[in-house]
Write a protein that holds these residues in place. Structure first.
Motif, PDB file in Angstrom:
ATOM      1  N   ALA A  87      -0.364  10.330  -3.990  1.00 13.74           N
ATOM      2  CA  ALA A  87       0.135  11.651  -3.606  1.00 13.74           C
ATOM      3  C   ALA A  87       0.706  12.374  -4.831  1.00 13.74           C
ATOM      4  O   ALA A  87       0.500  13.580  -5.010  1.00 13.74           O
ATOM      5  CB  ALA A  87       1.192  11.514  -2.511  1.00 13.74           C
ATOM      6  N   VAL A  88       1.389  11.615  -5.672  1.00  8.86           N
ATOM      7  CA  VAL A  88       1.939  12.233  -6.888  1.00  8.86           C
ATOM      8  C   VAL A  88       0.812  12.698  -7.795  1.00  8.86           C
ATOM      9  O   VAL A  88       0.831  13.814  -8.320  1.00  8.86           O
ATOM     10  CB  VAL A  88       2.871  11.245  -7.637  1.00  8.86           C
ATOM     11  CG1 VAL A  88       3.334  11.863  -8.951  1.00  8.86           C
ATOM     12  CG2 VAL A  88       4.058  10.883  -6.760  1.00  8.86           C
ATOM     13  N   VAL A  89      -0.188  11.834  -7.951  1.00 11.75           N
ATOM     14  CA  VAL A  89      -1.340  12.219  -8.774  1.00 11.75           C
ATOM     15  C   VAL A  89      -1.950  13.513  -8.237  1.00 11.75           C
ATOM     16  O   VAL A  89      -2.412  14.359  -8.988  1.00 11.75           O
ATOM     17  CB  VAL A  89      -2.390  11.081  -8.805  1.00 11.75           C
ATOM     18  CG1 VAL A  89      -3.703  11.570  -9.396  1.00 11.75           C
ATOM     19  CG2 VAL A  89      -1.857   9.888  -9.579  1.00 11.75           C
ATOM     20  N   LYS A  90      -1.913  13.673  -6.922  1.00  8.01           N
ATOM     21  CA  LYS A  90      -2.481  14.881  -6.325  1.00  8.01           C
ATOM     22  C   LYS A  90      -1.484  16.040  -6.297  1.00  8.01           C
ATOM     23  O   LYS A  90      -1.742  17.070  -5.681  1.00  8.01           O
ATOM     24  CB  LYS A  90      -2.960  14.586  -4.901  1.00  8.01           C
ATOM     25  CG  LYS A  90      -4.097  13.598  -4.830  1.00  8.01           C
ATOM     26  CD  LYS A  90      -5.309  14.001  -5.654  1.00  8.01           C
ATOM     27  CE  LYS A  90      -6.019  15.209  -5.064  1.00  8.01           C
ATOM     28  NZ  LYS A  90      -7.149  15.622  -5.950  1.00  8.01           N
ATOM     29  N   ILE A 148       3.826  -2.682  -8.563  1.00 10.22           N
ATOM     30  CA  ILE A 148       2.714  -3.551  -8.175  1.00 10.22           C
ATOM     31  C   ILE A 148       2.258  -4.396  -9.374  1.00 10.22           C
ATOM     32  O   ILE A 148       2.031  -5.607  -9.256  1.00 10.22           O
ATOM     33  CB  ILE A 148       1.530  -2.695  -7.661  1.00 10.22           C
ATOM     34  CG1 ILE A 148       1.962  -1.857  -6.445  1.00 10.22           C
ATOM     35  CG2 ILE A 148       0.324  -3.555  -7.343  1.00 10.22           C
ATOM     36  CD1 ILE A 148       2.381  -2.650  -5.234  1.00 10.22           C
ATOM     37  N   ARG A 149       2.145  -3.770 -10.533  1.00 14.20           N
ATOM     38  CA  ARG A 149       1.634  -4.470 -11.707  1.00 14.20           C
ATOM     39  C   ARG A 149       2.627  -5.506 -12.224  1.00 14.20           C
ATOM     40  O   ARG A 149       2.230  -6.580 -12.665  1.00 14.20           O
ATOM     41  CB  ARG A 149       1.279  -3.467 -12.816  1.00 14.20           C
ATOM     42  CG  ARG A 149       0.020  -2.645 -12.451  1.00 14.20           C
ATOM     43  CD  ARG A 149      -0.391  -1.692 -13.547  1.00 14.20           C
ATOM     44  NE  ARG A 149      -0.620  -2.348 -14.819  1.00 14.20           N
ATOM     45  CZ  ARG A 149      -1.750  -2.995 -15.152  1.00 14.20           C
ATOM     46  NH1 ARG A 149      -2.739  -3.075 -14.297  1.00 14.20           N
ATOM     47  NH2 ARG A 149      -1.855  -3.554 -16.341  1.00 14.20           N
ATOM     48  N   GLU A 150       3.865  -5.171 -12.085  1.00 12.21           N
ATOM     49  CA  GLU A 150       4.884  -6.124 -12.504  1.00 12.21           C
ATOM     50  C   GLU A 150       4.759  -7.405 -11.676  1.00 12.21           C
ATOM     51  O   GLU A 150       4.765  -8.518 -12.191  1.00 12.21           O
ATOM     52  CB  GLU A 150       6.276  -5.506 -12.328  1.00 12.21           C
ATOM     53  CG  GLU A 150       7.394  -6.427 -12.783  1.00 12.21           C
ATOM     54  CD  GLU A 150       8.775  -5.849 -12.483  1.00 12.21           C
ATOM     55  OE1 GLU A 150       8.855  -4.750 -11.903  1.00 12.21           O
ATOM     56  OE2 GLU A 150       9.754  -6.526 -12.819  1.00 12.21           O
ATOM     57  N   ARG A 151       4.608  -7.196 -10.371  1.00 17.76           N
ATOM     58  CA  ARG A 151       4.460  -8.353  -9.486  1.00 17.76           C
ATOM     59  C   ARG A 151       3.163  -9.114  -9.823  1.00 17.76           C
ATOM     60  O   ARG A 151       3.112 -10.351  -9.812  1.00 17.76           O
ATOM     61  CB  ARG A 151       4.480  -7.885  -8.031  1.00 17.76           C
ATOM     62  CG  ARG A 151       4.694  -8.988  -7.009  1.00 17.76           C
ATOM     63  CD  ARG A 151       3.429  -9.584  -6.442  1.00 17.76           C
ATOM     64  NE  ARG A 151       2.564  -8.636  -5.782  1.00 17.76           N
ATOM     65  CZ  ARG A 151       2.603  -8.388  -4.483  1.00 17.76           C
ATOM     66  NH1 ARG A 151       3.483  -8.993  -3.715  1.00 17.76           N
ATOM     67  NH2 ARG A 151       1.745  -7.539  -3.956  1.00 17.76           N
ATOM     68  N   GLU A 197       0.828  -1.214   0.000  1.00 15.07           N
ATOM     69  CA  GLU A 197       0.000   0.000   0.000  1.00 15.07           C
ATOM     70  C   GLU A 197       0.860   1.260   0.000  1.00 15.07           C
ATOM     71  O   GLU A 197       0.410   2.329  -0.432  1.00 15.07           O
ATOM     72  CB  GLU A 197      -0.973  -0.002   1.188  1.00 15.07           C
ATOM     73  CG  GLU A 197      -2.128   0.967   0.963  1.00 15.07           C
ATOM     74  CD  GLU A 197      -3.106   1.060   2.125  1.00 15.07           C
ATOM     75  OE1 GLU A 197      -2.873   0.396   3.149  1.00 15.07           O
ATOM     76  OE2 GLU A 197      -4.090   1.806   1.995  1.00 15.07           O
ATOM     77  N   LEU A 198       2.097   1.153   0.475  1.00 19.45           N
ATOM     78  CA  LEU A 198       2.981   2.315   0.450  1.00 19.45           C
ATOM     79  C   LEU A 198       3.122   2.841  -0.978  1.00 19.45           C
ATOM     80  O   LEU A 198       3.165   4.046  -1.215  1.00 19.45           O
ATOM     81  CB  LEU A 198       4.358   1.939   1.016  1.00 19.45           C
ATOM     82  CG  LEU A 198       4.417   1.747   2.544  1.00 19.45           C
ATOM     83  CD1 LEU A 198       5.677   0.994   2.929  1.00 19.45           C
ATOM     84  CD2 LEU A 198       4.334   3.096   3.256  1.00 19.45           C
ATOM     85  N   TYR A 199       3.191   1.918  -1.948  1.00 22.65           N
ATOM     86  CA  TYR A 199       3.333   2.314  -3.348  1.00 22.65           C
ATOM     87  C   TYR A 199       2.094   3.062  -3.813  1.00 22.65           C
ATOM     88  O   TYR A 199       2.174   4.055  -4.542  1.00 22.65           O
ATOM     89  CB  TYR A 199       3.571   1.076  -4.234  1.00 22.65           C
ATOM     90  CG  TYR A 199       4.905   0.403  -3.945  1.00 22.65           C
ATOM     91  CD1 TYR A 199       6.037   0.734  -4.681  1.00 22.65           C
ATOM     92  CD2 TYR A 199       5.033  -0.536  -2.930  1.00 22.65           C
ATOM     93  CE1 TYR A 199       7.266   0.143  -4.419  1.00 22.65           C
ATOM     94  CE2 TYR A 199       6.246  -1.139  -2.658  1.00 22.65           C
ATOM     95  CZ  TYR A 199       7.366  -0.800  -3.410  1.00 22.65           C
ATOM     96  OH  TYR A 199       8.565  -1.383  -3.141  1.00 22.65           O
ATOM     97  N   PHE A 200       0.935   2.562  -3.388  1.00 24.17           N
ATOM     98  CA  PHE A 200      -0.316   3.215  -3.788  1.00 24.17           C
ATOM     99  C   PHE A 200      -0.442   4.600  -3.167  1.00 24.17           C
ATOM    100  O   PHE A 200      -0.882   5.548  -3.813  1.00 24.17           O
ATOM    101  CB  PHE A 200      -1.517   2.363  -3.376  1.00 24.17           C
ATOM    102  CG  PHE A 200      -1.710   1.158  -4.259  1.00 24.17           C
ATOM    103  CD1 PHE A 200      -2.325   1.288  -5.496  1.00 24.17           C
ATOM    104  CD2 PHE A 200      -1.285  -0.102  -3.854  1.00 24.17           C
ATOM    105  CE1 PHE A 200      -2.515   0.180  -6.311  1.00 24.17           C
ATOM    106  CE2 PHE A 200      -1.467  -1.203  -4.658  1.00 24.17           C
ATOM    107  CZ  PHE A 200      -2.082  -1.070  -5.896  1.00 24.17           C
ATOM    108  N   ASP A 251       5.821   4.689 -12.117  1.00 25.87           N
ATOM    109  CA  ASP A 251       6.872   3.789 -11.624  1.00 25.87           C
ATOM    110  C   ASP A 251       6.365   2.959 -10.440  1.00 25.87           C
ATOM    111  O   ASP A 251       6.578   1.753 -10.365  1.00 25.87           O
ATOM    112  CB  ASP A 251       8.092   4.587 -11.143  1.00 25.87           C
ATOM    113  CG  ASP A 251       8.771   5.334 -12.291  1.00 25.87           C
ATOM    114  OD1 ASP A 251       8.605   4.893 -13.450  1.00 25.87           O
ATOM    115  OD2 ASP A 251       9.443   6.351 -12.017  1.00 25.87           O
ATOM    116  N   LEU A 252       5.722   3.668  -9.537  1.00 27.37           N
ATOM    117  CA  LEU A 252       5.277   3.005  -8.309  1.00 27.37           C
ATOM    118  C   LEU A 252       4.194   1.968  -8.607  1.00 27.37           C
ATOM    119  O   LEU A 252       4.227   0.846  -8.103  1.00 27.37           O
ATOM    120  CB  LEU A 252       4.753   4.051  -7.316  1.00 27.37           C
ATOM    121  CG  LEU A 252       5.835   4.990  -6.736  1.00 27.37           C
ATOM    122  CD1 LEU A 252       5.201   6.256  -6.187  1.00 27.37           C
ATOM    123  CD2 LEU A 252       6.647   4.274  -5.658  1.00 27.37           C
TER     124      LEU A 252
END
Lengths: 639, 1046
Positions: free
Chosen positions: A500-503, A520-523, A492-495, A515-516
């Motif tokens: 926050a970046v989106v905001k 998650i998607r790579e995994r 969830e840290l990535y999310f 990147d973040l």
């Protein structure tokens, strides 16, 4: 003699007879000793169970969102929570009362530990655990109810020992800036890198919570959709900071935790995160624990079905009545017998059914549209139910006969949810009666239901929360889940950072929102096992997953991705409430009235006042004060 | 005299020596050296038959004798002295003899007249005529007309204002006792039981009904005030048999033995009925397109019809034997008895047995001293309470218990629900592998010493010492796989529990009792008492006992978890110190006054609030004794009584003032012992102001006797007002603590009681036809006057100001929705025709449509308490035969049946598992009174299912019919020394009338559980309410009995 005896008794007896020394219990004074403080902390962890895994709280966090609607066996608790015309969760029947009623006891204990522990010069890292929990509970409350009282009767953030019938609510910014942020900052400073005990809180657990709190408060300050707050407060920060500052803090705190993971990491595959035999893995940062080895310490009956308010029964709510599936025990003519046996031994796919909640069709057509590359559909749902009759020791058949009287072996599919409707499914249940709404196709032994035509009665189960028991000493499925209920995950840290970046938070190099999210998607593209196939499946679709990530990440994409990652774990309503996207995401949904029927659209009426959940009637009833005072205590919109 | 003293000296030690000293000091030489006269004569009863064994003694106790077999006696008495002639069951006579020898013919009157009945009033006795408080009495013989395990069963319906409610149908279960209604909300409402003068510390089951001579129940504050705080809920005074002064040795033997069967089976569906229900549910699902359906499991077939209850129930047996020996001499008497009681229920292995021993000794020593002892001990054994009816009720009648080879299956499936197959045989077979036992040992001992203060006539000091101990030991064991329906290897489990209660009480009593100038009788009592109760208990449970032979006897071998839950370990110590004074004054048997003042201090209350003092006063006027009534031939007795008093209740648990930390165990990970930790949180806050709850009571009574006292009766009216109720107050969650105990709230009880006893047909000649009858009737109106400050409703506890404490809070059923009924879609979105219709209380729009759907606001406060209750009894006698009947009745109020409601899951009307056999709605049967199978549900039940469980609670139940024959005055009896012999047969619970519930279900309308017991789900019905649920079935029994006296 008599006189002498009488005098003796009269003189000696009286005062000592009237004294009291309890010997079978602790009185509150014990809370001031070191043992009392350690025990108080344990009590705070145990309190998590009264919220997480509690089935009605689970309902409150999920029903009425895009993840869940009510199921065929729903009672009022679930029907009303859906907000689709069957009532509104109000002061009397909203099940957010579970949180309200559990949180303050923990907050008061935490304040007791902080006050007494500081006086007794207890180690700061212990006191920091109490600070974490106080902030954690206040954060949950403020997201759900708006401003809540910081003074429980003994003063602001002070330990309360007075039986008061009064309460005054603080405002949202007060709760964040006086309670949540200072406690978490202090907790990050004082908590250890590694947990004191298995599942104990650490610096990074506090960082994740603080990052989420900053993010949420940033949204609150920004208030893009003009959602009202209560008690009235202006959207300016008492500390003079703006939303941007908080988004940036959220990003910084989250990335600090990612860069300094301590004992935490992402699991190699999504399957591993939720695989019962891998419970308490290093991706999980906080959970409400349970064990099948002790009914007492698990606070949950481990050999029976009834065991109090601390049990983990969430998954029952979202499990349909697949146990009624029938097959024939004769290959020549239809003689119906049970194809399923209700036993916890059958594994993580076969939880006890309650059918109180059902996923709408959009979950499968929109959220989990990609079922091939993305391992998370398979790692979230039970989409194939296999014959489990043979777990019943009195059943000797090695083979049954399903649709078309074709043979079904032990552990072979009896019911399969198809990605889409191939047409020509026969739902008549006349020749081969499955005992459910499922239909059949020519040439297949298993019954089928297309995922785009599921009903409230028949839908995939939630594999990730499925009950599981290591030992084979008990075989009824009516016991509550003895698995821990996961609350916070490293992922969830990535999310949080991405959101926050989106905001508007300024990203570091290599840690943009894309990147973040791609971490998650790579995994998610990596497979180790197929739940549906019940077989090993080594596959790496990471490249395809990353390729499918849009160039520009927006808030909707984050919300979709959060649902894929955390589906059905109790995050959803708070996610939609934080981002003020509830109506956009949950305003309507599709579901078939009967499996195979053309889906119907169900509309929800999600008025803005519903973003603040009602103060429970019990709180109002128990408080002293006139009707006007109680009315003013309640959030606007609820009578 | 001297000889006697020497004998005691030889027996006793130093203490007795001290007594002797006192004796010597106070010993008056008056009795010595008077001239004697010779008095001889015969004593006969009022029927002319000579009485043997009649005690004749001089009033100063200097001489005594008794009559021989022909009723003759001879005694040497001081001249001009008084002879006291007494015999059990007859009125004692006093005859003054002259200065010379004389011949007397004495006729003793049978003690039938209520006028001379003596009533135990607490710290003394009173002639019934002089009683000013509210006291109901019943003799042991009359009580035993209902053969029973304990006195609650025997007293049901016998006394006005005394409500006995059955709360379990298990062998040996006691009943809930309420005297004049319910006062407290969370503190105890149980009355105080006093056994032979000392507050009783045990269980009602520990008292053998055979040992009882009489029971007196103190109902109003003026009567109970002398017991102070402990008497707040009424006082039941139990007096056991003692030997009579001057009575010859008497041996009595009472026994009964009989069989019992289920009064009725639970009204479940049979195979065809159940198959039809499933078909109807399926049809609904198809027509309405919803709802889970329940096809037959592999075990079920529509052509099977199994009666699981028939397989389960056995014929039970009830047996009682009781032997008593008593004798009295001029200075002392004794009574020794033992009893055995055994009750085997209709549930296999379910039984209760009790062995009791008792002794009572009184001994006078010299002119001033009297000592005595009463000891009652009993050992009780309860087993088989773990055997329930659940599997038998839920199992599908379409499933056969046998497999194709004819062997019993382990379990059968009703659709997807699995049920263990049980029969009476299989349960008996595993009785060593599946057991639950409780052993109790109680010993209740009272010792007293009494001394008359020399020189002050009528002044007496008495010391009572009560020493009581009660121990219980419970154990249960479930062998490997024994109860598991599907897993023969399911782990075994065992648990044990122990408790020990010790209690002592000491009472110092000074009594002054004297009549001045023939008209002023005065009785003054002063008391100082102290008592202490200690209790501790422990419980351990373990799973995975490696071998079945251990049962629960060695938990140390357990291989699985051993749990010692702190919540199951108990300790408490509480004490009470009291001062009390009472004055009873009567003038000329016409005007009576009684005044009491008592102070109590209780350890369980907060310092500074421990003491409370309260008064009680009552007055009586014997109108019939007034001269202006003298000419009234038909009115023999008329007495008006009025009383006012205050009593207190301190019945909260010890340590309630201190607050409490509760435990929250937790596992940090799953690595065994190292994971485990115990957490704490504050569950209860201290209250430094916790004080007494008190009740003010007014009582008005009228006693009358008409037509030569052939018709006697009492009418009473009372009003009680209870304040500062001890109540656990739920705090707002925001305080962080759940609750604290406080003095809050008020309740009120008002009531009317009426009893009438009459000799309807009297016979002049012996053996002629006689007919007696009695009836009692009482009505109580309870009201909650206030709750926590200003709170009008406490929905969570079903408490509403202005309503009784016991109500039902639920929707009110108003039939079923029928085709064409308006607004179904608005009031019940998603509902269907044939569903339960409940009352809507909301507003209507201008066009007549309801403004909202039915919801929580439509729940109603429904009456629970009955309008009135009572009982009647009648007895016919003819030529040695007697035929008696005892019945109880109740009118109005609601009966909650969990079977028909939602909480037992036996009226799901979905076909999931077996269902109560009800007349349900179908499109073809629109008059059915139960909802359409498979229709709208709330959870698993039909929506509003609990409303199906409410019935009119009225009933009239014949409790016993007894036919007896008295062998009287037979020669063969004389030859073998038999004094009295009676044989009888009794039918218990033969039938029920006027019961809507019985009519619907065939069941006994008496409750068998509390609201949180014997159901699938609890928490919906308040635990304090007695209900009908899935407990062992009620029974009907046939007994044969004997009463024999030598």
């Amino acid at each position: 003699m008599i006189t002498v005896l009488a005098t003796l008794f009269a003189v000696t007896g009286c005062e000592r007879i009237l004294d009291e020394v309890p010997r079978d219990r602790f009185e509150p004074g014990f809370f001031k000793t070191e043992e009392g403080i350690i025990g108080g902390l344990t009590g705070l962890y145990a309190n998590l169970r009264r919220i997480y895994g509690q089935p009605y709280y689970y309902n409150a966090t999920e029903t009425g969102t895009d993840e869940y609607t009510y199921g065929a066996q729903a009672d009022g608790n679930f029907r009303m929570a859906d907000l689709s015309g069957l009532g509104i969760p109000d002061a009397q029947n909203s099940r957010w009362d579970v949180l309200w009623n559990a949180a303050y006891s923990a907050i008061n204990s935490a304040s007791g530990i902080i006050t007494n522990g500081t006086e007794a010069e207890m180690p700061a890292d212990l006191i920091a655990e109490a600070r974490f929990f106080r902030a954690f509970d206040y954060f949950l409350l403020v997201q759900t109810f708006g401003g809540v009282p910081l003074d429980l009767g003994g003063g602001v953030l002070e330990f309360n020992m007075a039986p008061t019938l009064k309460s005054v609510r603080n405002t949202v910014p007060e709760v964040y800036t006086l309670a949540v942020f200072p406690d978490l900052l202090q907790a990050i400073a004082d908590l250890p890198e590694n947990p004191r005990l298995i599942g104990g809180v650490t610096k990074n657990v506090a960082r994740l919570t603080l990052a989420k709190a900053y993010l949420t408060y940033g949204w609150w300050l920004e208030n893009p959709n003009s959602i009202p707050t209560y008690p009235e407060a202006s959207r300016t920060d008492p500390d003079g900071r703006d939303a941007q500052w908080y988004f940036q803090q959220a990003y910084d705190v989250a990335t600090t935790a990612i860069d300094n993971p301590g004992p935490y990491a992402l699991q190699p595959t999504f399957y591993d995160v939720n695989f019962a035999e891998n419970d308490r893995n290093n991706e999980i940062m906080l959970w409400a624990d349970h064990t099948e080895n002790s009914a007492y310490y698990s606070e949950s009956n481990v050999t029976g079905w009834d065991g109090g308010d601390a049990q983990n029964q969430a998954v029952w709510m979202v499990t349909s009545y697949f146990h009624t599936l029938k097959a024939s025990n004769s290959p020549s003519s239809w003689t119906a017998v049970d194809a399923m046996f209700r036993t916890v031994q059958a594994g993580q796919s076969y939880s006890r059914m309650w059918a109180r909640m059902a996923p709408p069709i959009g979950v499968f057509t929109h959220t989990f549209a990609d079922k091939a590359n993305d391992s998370r559909f398979d790692g979230t749902f039970t989409s194939v139910y296999r014959g489990t009759w043979h777990y019943n020791p009195s059943r000797t058949e090695t083979e049954l006969y399903g649709a078309n009287l074709l043979p079904i072996g032990e552990n072979e599919p009896v019911l399969t949810f198809l990605p889409s409707d191939p047409g020509s499914i026969d739902y008549s249940n006349s020749t081969y009666n499955s005992g459910t709404q499922a239909g059949y196709l020519p040439g297949r032994a298993d019954y089928v239901v297309p995922l785009d035509k599921i009903s409230r009665e028949i839908y995939p189960g939630l594999w990730k929360l499925g009950t599981y028991r290591k030992s084979s000493d008990y075989n009824d499925d009516k016991i509550a889940s003895s698995r821990p209920y996961n609350i916070l995950k490293f992922s969830e840290l990535y999310f949080v950072a991405a959101e926050a970046v989106v905001k508007g938070a300024a990203p570091q190099a290599g840690k943009t929102a894309r990147d973040l999210i791609n971490v998650i998607r790579e995994r998610a593209g990596k497979w180790r096992f197929s739940v549906a196939g019940n077989t090993e499946k080594i596959e790496d679709n990471s490249a395809a997953m990353i390729a499918a990530t849009p160039a520009a990440i927006d808030i909707n994409y984050i919300l979709d991705e959060r649902s894929r990652e955390f589906f059905g774990e109790g995050y959803r309503w708070h996610d939609l409430a934080r981002t003020q996207k509830w109506e956009e995401y949950g305003g309507s949904y599709l579901i078939s009235e009967k499996a195979g029927n053309i889906p119907v659209t169900v509309n929800r009426q999600l008025d803005k006042y519903l973003y603040l959940r009602p103060i429970p009637q019990g709180q109002l009833d128990r408080m002293d004060g006139e009707g006007d005072f109680k009315k003013a205590y309640q959030n606007p919109g609820y009578n | 005299m001297i000889i006697y003293k020497t004998r005691i000296a030889a027996v006793g030690g130093k203490l007795v020596g001290f007594c002797l000293l006192l004796l010597l000091i106070f010993h008056s030489p008056l009795a010595v050296g008077q001239t004697g006269v010779r008095i001889s004569g015969t004593v006969s009863g009022d029927d002319g038959v000579p009485l043997s064994g009649v005690s004749i003694r001089t009033s100063d106790g200097s001489a005594s004798t008794s009559t021989d077999n022909d009723g003759q006696f001879m005694i040497q008495a001081p001249a001009n002295s008084a002879l006291v002639i007494s015999y059990l069951g007859y009125t004692t006579q006093e005859i003054t003899v002259g200065g010379s020898d004389q011949q007397l013919t004495v006729t003793l009157q049978t003690e039938a007249s209520t006028l001379d009945e003596v009533v135990v009033v607490g710290y003394g006795t009173q002639r019934k005529e002089a009683v000013t408080g509210s006291v109901a009495s019943i003799s042991g013989d009359v009580m035993r007309e209902v053969p029973s395990a304990n006195i609650t069963q025997a007293l049901q319906g016998r006394l006005p204002g005394v409500q006995m409610t059955q709360t379990s149908t298990r062998p040996g279960a006691g009943m809930q006792i309420r005297i004049r209604g319910t006062r407290s909300l969370t503190a105890s409402n149980d009355p105080l039981l006093v056994l032979d003068g000392i507050p009783f510390a045990g269980s009602i089951n520990d008292i053998d009904p055979n040992s009882i001579k009489s029971i007196d129940i103190l109902k109003d504050a003026s009567a109970t005030a002398i017991y102070g705080s402990r008497g707040a809920n009424g006082v039941i005074l139990v007096t056991t048999h003692r030997g009579q002064k001057g009575q010859e040795a008497r041996i009595s033997y009472n026994a009964f033995d009989g069989v019992k069967n289920a009064f009725s089976k639970f009204p479940m569906m049979n195979g065809p009925q159940f198959a039809r229900l499933r078909a109807e549910a399926l049809r609904t699902a198809e027509e309405l397109g919803r709802g889970a359906t329940y096809p037959n499991s592999s075990d079920e077939s529509d052509d099977v019809n199994t009666d699981w209850q028939d397989l389960l129930y056995q014929t039970g047996r009830t047996m009682s034997h009781d032997l008593n020996v008593s004798k009295g001499s001029e200075k002392g008497n004794y009574s020794i008895g033992m009893g055995y009681f055994n009750d085997k229920g209709v549930m296999p292995t379910n039984a209760y047995s009790r062995i009791s021993l008792r002794a009572a000794v009184d001994q006078e020593a010299g002119k001033y001293f009297r000592f005595g002892l009463t000891s009652n001990s009993s050992y009780g054994f309860t087993e088989g309470n773990q055997v329930g009816v659940g599997d038998a009720l839920g199992s599908s009648p379409l499933a056969s218990p046998y497999d194709t080879d004819g062997n019993l299956k382990r379990a059968t499936f009703a659709s997807q629900d699995v049920y263990k197959v049980w029969t009476k045989e299989t349960i008996r077979d595993v009785r060593d592998l599946w057991l639950s036992e409780t052993k109790t040992l109680g010993s209740y001992n009272n010792i007293y010493g009494e001394v008359k203060v020399p020189g002050v006539e009528g002044l007496q000091y008495r010391l009572n010492l009560g020493l009581n101990v009660r121990q219980t030991a419970g154990g249960s064991f479930t062998g490997i796989g024994v109860t598991n329906p599907t897993d023969p290897n399911a782990p075994s489990g065992a648990s044990i529990n122990h408790s020990l209660t010790t209690n002592w009480a000491i009472e110092n009593l000074l009594t002054y009792d004297r009549t001045f100038a023939g008209k002023h009788s005065v009785n003054v009592v002063a008391l100082y008492s102290a008592q202490e109760n200690r209790y501790n208990s422990s419980a351990i449970s373990a799973i995975d006992i490696p071998a079945d032979h251990f049962q629960y006897y060695n938990l140390g071998f357990a291989e699985g978890e051993v749990t010692i839950n702190p919540a199951d370990q108990g300790y408490s110590k509480s004490g009470l110190v009291s001062w009390m004074g009472r004055v009873m004054y009567a003038y000329d048997d016409r005007y009576m006054l009684s005044a009491t003042l008592r102070s109590d201090a209780s350890s369980v209350l907060a310092p500074g609030h421990k003491w409370h003092t309260y008064p009680a006063i009552s007055a009586g006027w014997n109108i019939a004794n007034e001269s202006f009534m003298a000419n009234n031939a038909w009115l023999n007795q008329l007495k008006l009584r009025v009383g006012y008093g205050e009593t207190s209740n301190q019945a909260v648990g010890p340590y309630a003032t201190l607050g409490r930390l509760n435990t929250r165990p937790y596992n940090f990970g799953d690595v065994g012992e190292d994971s485990y930790a115990i957490g704490y949180y504050i569950s209860e806050l201290p209250n430094q102001n916790l004080g007494w709850e008190y009740t003010e009571t007014w009582n008005f009574g009228l006693d009358f006797g008409l037509l030569g006292n052939r018709l006697t009766g009492t009418i009473e009216y009372y009003k009680q007002h209870t304040k500062d109720i001890l109540l656990r107050v739920d705090l707002p969650s925001t305080t962080g603590v759940g609750s604290y105990v406080s003095n809050i709230g008020e309740t009120e009880n008002k009531g009317l009681e009426f009893s009438l006893n009459g000799v309807l047909v009297e016979s002049d000649e012996p053996g002629g036809f006689t007919w007696e009858a009695g009836i009692n009737l009482y009505a109580n109106r309870n009201k909650l006057l206030a709750l926590t400050s200003g709170q009008e409703r406490n929905e969570g506890n079903w408490w509403f100001v202005g309503h009784p404490i016991n109500v039902i809070f639920d929707y009110e059923k108003d039939g079923l929705w029928q085709e064409g009924d308006p607004y179904l879609d608005i009031l019940e979105p998603g509902g269907n025709v044939g569903m339960i219709k409940v009352k809507y209380t909301g507003e209507f729009n201008a066009d007549g449509t309801p403004v909202r759907e039915i919801g929580a606001d439509d729940r109603q406060i429904l009456k629970f308490d009955p309008n009135f209750e009572g009982g009647f009894n009648t007895r016919f006698g003819y030529k040695g035969f007697d035929l008696g009947l005892v019945a109880t009745f109740k009118n109005g109020g609601r009966l909650i049946s969990a079977l028909y409601g939602g909480t037992s899951y036996l009226n799901l009307l979905s076909g999931r598992h077996n269902n109560v056999n009800v007349d349900y709605w179908t499109p073809e049967n629109r008059n059915g009174s139960y909802p359409r199978p498979g229709g709208i549900t709330a959870g698993d039940n039909p929506k509003y299912a609990n409303t199906l469980g409410y019935f009119d609670a009225s009933y009239l139940k014949v409790r016993t019919i007894t036919l007896g024959y008295n062998f009287d005055g037979r020669q063969w009896m004389d030859r073998i020394g038999v004094n009295q012999l009676r044989l009888y047969v009794t039918a218990q619970n033969p039938f029920v009338l006027f019961s809507p519930y019985h009519k619907e279900s065939g069941m006994d309308p008496e409750t068998n559980s509390y609201g949180d017991q014997n159901q699938a789900v609890t928490g919906q019905i308040q635990s304090r309410l007695p209900i009908v649920a899935s407990n062992a079935p009620s029974t009907r029994s046939y007994l044969i009995g004997v009463n024999l006296t030598f």
